[in-house]
Design an enzyme around this catalytic site. Structure first.
Site, PDB file in Angstrom:
ATOM      1  N   VAL A  59       0.836  -1.202   0.000  1.00 24.59           N
ATOM      2  CA  VAL A  59       0.000   0.000   0.000  1.00 24.59           C
ATOM      3  C   VAL A  59       0.873   1.256   0.000  1.00 24.59           C
ATOM      4  CG1 VAL A  59      -1.776   1.301   1.243  1.00 24.59           C
ATOM      5  CG2 VAL A  59      -1.944  -1.180   1.063  1.00 24.59           C
ATOM      6  N   CYS A  60       1.948   1.237   0.763  1.00 19.20           N
ATOM      7  CA  CYS A  60       2.854   2.394   0.810  1.00 19.20           C
ATOM      8  C   CYS A  60       3.506   2.619  -0.549  1.00 19.20           C
ATOM      9  CB  CYS A  60       3.924   2.189   1.875  1.00 19.20           C
ATOM     10  SG  CYS A  60       3.265   1.972   3.538  1.00 19.20           S
TER      11      CYS A  60
END
Length: 166
Positions: A59-60
């Site tokens: 996600v990052c």
């Protein structure tokens, strides 16, 4: 102290996210070359602070890629990808991915940033890392948008963040 979740489990986050309309707290973090990088170094530019736990998570990495692409179409705007990752790792990620509009910054020398920006994870397996948040600043470092993402495993609201720059 704010609360977010990680996989639905509550996590305490210390500090307070800067309020829209407020002046952004000054900071000095570590760049990929181990040199200090301050907010003041980018005076006159609009900034997207993409604050993430680690670029080594999907996600990052995704949020960093998406903000890089979005600001490539905007003038006078830079993305800071801020995490507790070591500068070498963050720099390698951005270089490998070809993220030319992203300045990777590490909090590893300055825990004060996490408190000043309300992203200091205090409990749970990610304690010590930064919570997922997006803070958008105008060219004078006034806060235009601020979001502490309520579930760490979810992406931020890109549309709201980018709308603040229009």
């Amino acid at each position: 102290m704010a609360n977010v979740t990680l996989g639905g489990n509550p996590i305490e986050v210390g500090g307070a996210l800067p309020s829209v309309g407020a002046k952004a707290p000054a900071f000095t973090l570590v760049g990929k070359d181990l040199k200090d990088v301050s907010l003041a170094d980018f005076a006159g530019k609009r900034k997207v602070l993409n604050i993430v736990p680690s670029l080594d998570t999907p996600v990052c990495a995704t949020s960093t890629r998406k903000f890089n692409e979005a600001v490539s179409k905007l003038e006078n705007t830079v993305v800071f990808s801020i995490s507790a990752d070591l500068p070498f790792a963050a720099g390698r990620f951005c270089t490998t991915e070809g993220l030319d509009n992203v300045v990777p910054l590490s909090t590893f020398r300055d825990a004060g940033f996490k408190q000043a920006y309300g992203v200091d994870i205090k409990t749970g397996p990610l304690a010590g890392l930064t919570a997922r948040a997006v803070v958008v600043l105008d060219a004078n470092d006034n806060v235009l948008h601020a979001q502490l993402v309520p579930e760490i495993k979810e992406e931020p609201n890109y549309d709201a963040a980018l709308a603040a720059l229009k």
